[in-house]
Design a protein around this motif. Structure first.
Motif, mmCIF file in Angstrom:
data_model
loop_
_atom_site.group_PDB
_atom_site.id
_atom_site.type_symbol
_atom_site.label_atom_id
_atom_site.label_comp_id
_atom_site.label_asym_id
_atom_site.label_seq_id
_atom_site.Cartn_x
_atom_site.Cartn_y
_atom_site.Cartn_z
ATOM 1 N N GLU A 177 0.850 -1.197 0.000
ATOM 2 C CA GLU A 177 0.000 0.000 0.000
ATOM 3 C C GLU A 177 0.881 1.241 0.000
ATOM 4 O OE1 GLU A 177 -3.307 0.185 -0.281
ATOM 5 O OE2 GLU A 177 -3.081 2.375 -0.379
ATOM 6 N N LEU A 178 0.592 2.170 -0.896
ATOM 7 C CA LEU A 178 1.255 3.481 -0.908
ATOM 8 C C LEU A 178 0.193 4.486 -0.479
ATOM 9 C CD1 LEU A 178 3.105 3.128 -4.362
ATOM 10 C CD2 LEU A 178 4.077 2.791 -2.077
ATOM 11 N N PRO A 179 0.181 4.851 0.808
ATOM 12 C CA PRO A 179 -0.963 5.593 1.345
ATOM 13 C C PRO A 179 -1.077 7.025 0.811
ATOM 14 C CG PRO A 179 0.716 5.271 3.030
ATOM 15 C CD PRO A 179 1.155 4.488 1.844
ATOM 16 N N VAL A 180 -2.322 7.483 0.758
ATOM 17 C CA VAL A 180 -2.660 8.808 0.226
ATOM 18 C C VAL A 180 -3.365 9.604 1.318
ATOM 19 C CG1 VAL A 180 -2.858 7.993 -2.153
ATOM 20 C CG2 VAL A 180 -4.858 7.892 -0.643
ATOM 21 N N ALA A 181 -3.708 10.858 0.990
ATOM 22 C CA ALA A 181 -4.421 11.701 1.960
ATOM 23 C C ALA A 181 -5.186 12.784 1.214
ATOM 24 C CB ALA A 181 -3.429 12.349 2.929
ATOM 25 N N TRP A 182 -6.317 13.190 1.753
ATOM 26 C CA TRP A 182 -7.083 14.279 1.128
ATOM 27 C C TRP A 182 -6.310 15.591 1.188
ATOM 28 C CZ3 TRP A 182 -10.643 13.339 -2.184
ATOM 29 C CH2 TRP A 182 -11.487 12.234 -2.055
ATOM 30 N N THR A 183 -5.401 15.712 2.175
ATOM 31 C CA THR A 183 -4.601 16.943 2.265
ATOM 32 C C THR A 183 -3.447 16.943 1.268
ATOM 33 O OG1 THR A 183 -3.570 15.830 4.129
ATOM 34 C CG2 THR A 183 -5.084 17.636 4.629
ATOM 35 N N LEU A 184 -3.230 15.806 0.583
ATOM 36 C CA LEU A 184 -2.215 15.750 -0.480
ATOM 37 C C LEU A 184 -2.900 15.443 -1.804
ATOM 38 C CD1 LEU A 184 0.661 13.896 1.402
ATOM 39 C CD2 LEU A 184 0.826 16.166 0.356
ATOM 40 N N ASP A 185 -3.984 16.142 -2.057
ATOM 41 C CA ASP A 185 -4.831 15.896 -3.230
ATOM 42 C C ASP A 185 -5.186 17.258 -3.820
ATOM 43 O OD1 ASP A 185 -6.895 14.007 -4.663
ATOM 44 O OD2 ASP A 185 -8.067 15.711 -3.952
ATOM 45 N N ASP A 186 -5.564 17.286 -5.081
ATOM 46 C CA ASP A 186 -6.010 18.571 -5.642
ATOM 47 C C ASP A 186 -7.535 18.662 -5.787
ATOM 48 O OD1 ASP A 186 -6.364 16.913 -7.819
ATOM 49 O OD2 ASP A 186 -5.291 18.176 -9.253
ATOM 50 N N SER A 187 -8.201 17.514 -5.953
ATOM 51 C CA SER A 187 -9.645 17.594 -6.228
ATOM 52 C C SER A 187 -10.421 18.169 -5.052
ATOM 53 C CB SER A 187 -10.205 16.219 -6.608
ATOM 54 O OG SER A 187 -10.167 15.345 -5.510
ATOM 55 N N SER A 188 -9.930 17.894 -3.823
ATOM 56 C CA SER A 188 -10.637 18.410 -2.651
ATOM 57 C C SER A 188 -10.523 19.929 -2.553
ATOM 58 C CB SER A 188 -10.077 17.752 -1.385
ATOM 59 O OG SER A 188 -8.668 17.865 -1.362
ATOM 60 N N MET A 189 -9.638 20.515 -3.353
ATOM 61 C CA MET A 189 -9.395 21.962 -3.262
ATOM 62 C C MET A 189 -9.694 22.710 -4.561
ATOM 63 S SD MET A 189 -5.838 21.503 -1.226
ATOM 64 C CE MET A 189 -5.615 20.038 -0.240
ATOM 65 N N TYR A 190 -9.688 21.972 -5.693
ATOM 66 C CA TYR A 190 -9.826 22.637 -6.992
ATOM 67 C C TYR A 190 -11.118 22.282 -7.732
ATOM 68 C CZ TYR A 190 -4.648 23.199 -6.935
ATOM 69 O OH TYR A 190 -3.339 23.504 -6.639
ATOM 70 N N LEU A 191 -11.692 21.122 -7.432
ATOM 71 C CA LEU A 191 -12.784 20.621 -8.289
ATOM 72 C C LEU A 191 -14.032 21.455 -8.079
ATOM 73 C CD1 LEU A 191 -13.728 18.526 -10.329
ATOM 74 C CD2 LEU A 191 -14.339 17.032 -8.431
ATOM 75 N N TYR A 192 -14.406 22.157 -9.108
ATOM 76 C CA TYR A 192 -15.569 23.028 -8.990
ATOM 77 C C TYR A 192 -16.537 22.767 -10.137
ATOM 78 C CZ TYR A 192 -18.641 26.970 -8.746
ATOM 79 O OH TYR A 192 -19.766 27.719 -8.645
ATOM 80 N N SER A 193 -17.814 22.726 -9.797
ATOM 81 C CA SER A 193 -18.842 22.623 -10.812
ATOM 82 C C SER A 193 -20.144 23.076 -10.195
ATOM 83 C CB SER A 193 -18.985 21.179 -11.273
ATOM 84 O OG SER A 193 -20.233 20.999 -11.889
ATOM 85 N N LEU A 194 -20.989 23.657 -11.020
ATOM 86 C CA LEU A 194 -22.311 24.028 -10.521
ATOM 87 C C LEU A 194 -23.098 22.794 -10.123
ATOM 88 C CD1 LEU A 194 -23.262 26.751 -13.154
ATOM 89 C CD2 LEU A 194 -22.455 27.100 -10.819
ATOM 90 N N GLN A 195 -22.719 21.635 -10.698
ATOM 91 C CA GLN A 195 -23.486 20.400 -10.471
ATOM 92 C C GLN A 195 -23.083 19.686 -9.186
ATOM 93 O OE1 GLN A 195 -25.786 20.007 -12.697
ATOM 94 N NE2 GLN A 195 -24.984 21.527 -14.128
ATOM 95 N N ILE A 196 -21.918 20.021 -8.624
ATOM 96 C CA ILE A 196 -21.454 19.284 -7.454
ATOM 97 C C ILE A 196 -21.475 20.217 -6.253
ATOM 98 C CG2 ILE A 196 -19.541 17.987 -6.451
ATOM 99 C CD1 ILE A 196 -18.637 17.417 -9.311
ATOM 100 N N PRO A 197 -22.435 20.082 -5.386
ATOM 101 C CA PRO A 197 -22.520 20.995 -4.252
ATOM 102 C C PRO A 197 -21.356 20.800 -3.293
ATOM 103 C CG PRO A 197 -24.230 19.303 -4.140
ATOM 104 C CD PRO A 197 -23.453 19.058 -5.381
ATOM 105 N N GLY A 198 -20.980 21.876 -2.630
ATOM 106 C CA GLY A 198 -19.982 21.767 -1.568
ATOM 107 C C GLY A 198 -18.556 21.974 -2.007
ATOM 108 N N SER A 199 -18.317 22.021 -3.316
ATOM 109 C CA SER A 199 -16.951 22.234 -3.761
ATOM 110 C C SER A 199 -16.672 23.721 -3.879
ATOM 111 C CB SER A 199 -16.725 21.558 -5.115
ATOM 112 O OG SER A 199 -16.833 20.178 -4.977
#
Ligand code: ZN
Length: 268
Positions: free
Chosen positions: A173-195
């Protein structure tokens, strides 16, 4: 095998979701050309910009590509392989495993493998699940189909070997984290609430803060980006600043996931 003794492996990973991210979130997006174009930016425009940046720093990275996207953009995956990057498995049409019937999981895994083999001539050895969602069956399937590693879990700071059905396995396993991700900070769309769209300074504070802690403790660092997001010029500058930050540390080695996985498989 790449010699990583006394190094701190940093893996830059890119999930090339393309249009499949949007189609999977909402099939109605098939009727929304602009939403699809937002995805298309990844394989069409983002990937070449990212690989040019990586080439400037002499970095080889890992690109996780859904099989269907590889079929839509065969020249892109061929170019990635030609440049020495690793191409890993990322589903077939970016299916969230927790939303499909259990019986579908293995056929989708096989379909993704076949598509990467057919388009890029590679056997995928690494698995990044769409949305980092696994099921209780996934690790056993990865072992059965010859995968070397998974890069999905968030339970440790350092790589480890999985236990599958209560017994030790060779799957790393090569572990990941939401704090080392871009989608949790960049992903924007009118269709996806909360981003929301976060400024690079805020993002870099998280990425570099996590990196500093991981480097101090040992283990490894996996950064997860999406070419449709990080490929944008403003965001690409954040990636470059992260690379520059990490490069200041003497033990840092930028490697592909497979290189780190093989190292840890032998060392653990
Ligand atoms: Zn994805």
């Amino acid at each position: 095998m790449v010699n990583l003794r006394d190094t701190f492996p940093v893996m830059l990973t890119f999930d090339v979701d393309g249009e499949s991210l949007w189609l999977n979130r909402d099939p109605q997006n098939a009727e929304r050309p602009v939403a699809l174009s937002q995805g298309r930016y990844g394989p069409l425009t983002g990937v070449p910009k990212i690989t040019r940046l990586l080439a400037r720093y002499g970095i080889q990275a890992t690109f996780f590509v859904p099989g269907w996207i590889a079929e839509q953009y065969p020249d892109m995956v061929k170019a990635l392989v030609a440049e020495g990057h690793e191409v890993g498995h990322h589903g077939y049409r970016h299916e969230w495993l927790t939303r499909i019937e259990p019986a579908q999981e293995e056929p989708i895994l096989i379909k993704g493998l076949e598509a990467l083999e057919k388009t890029a001539g590679v056997q995928a050895l690494g698995y990044r699940a769409p949305a980092w969602e696994l099921t209780p069956r996934t690790l056993g399937l990865l072992e059965r189909h010859g995968f070397v590693y998974s890069s999905n879990m968030m339970d440790t700071d350092a790589p480890y070997r999985h236990r599958i059905d209560g017994r030790p396995s060779r799957l790393v396993e090569l572990p990941v984290a939401w704090t080392l991700d871009d989608s949790s900070m960049y992903l924007y769309s009118l269709q996806i609430p909360g981003s929301k769209l976060m400024a690079n300074e805020e993002v870099l504070s998280m990425w570099c803060g996590e990196f500093d802690g991981l480097y101090a403790d040992g283990g490894s660092c996996v950064l997860t980006c999406h070419p449709q997001l990080t490929g944008r010029s403003y965001r690409l500058a954040a990636l470059e600043r992260f690379v520059q930050h990490a490069r200041r540390q003497p033990r840092v080695a930028f490697v592909r996931c497979i290189d780190a996985a093989e190292h840890f498989q032998a060392a653990l």
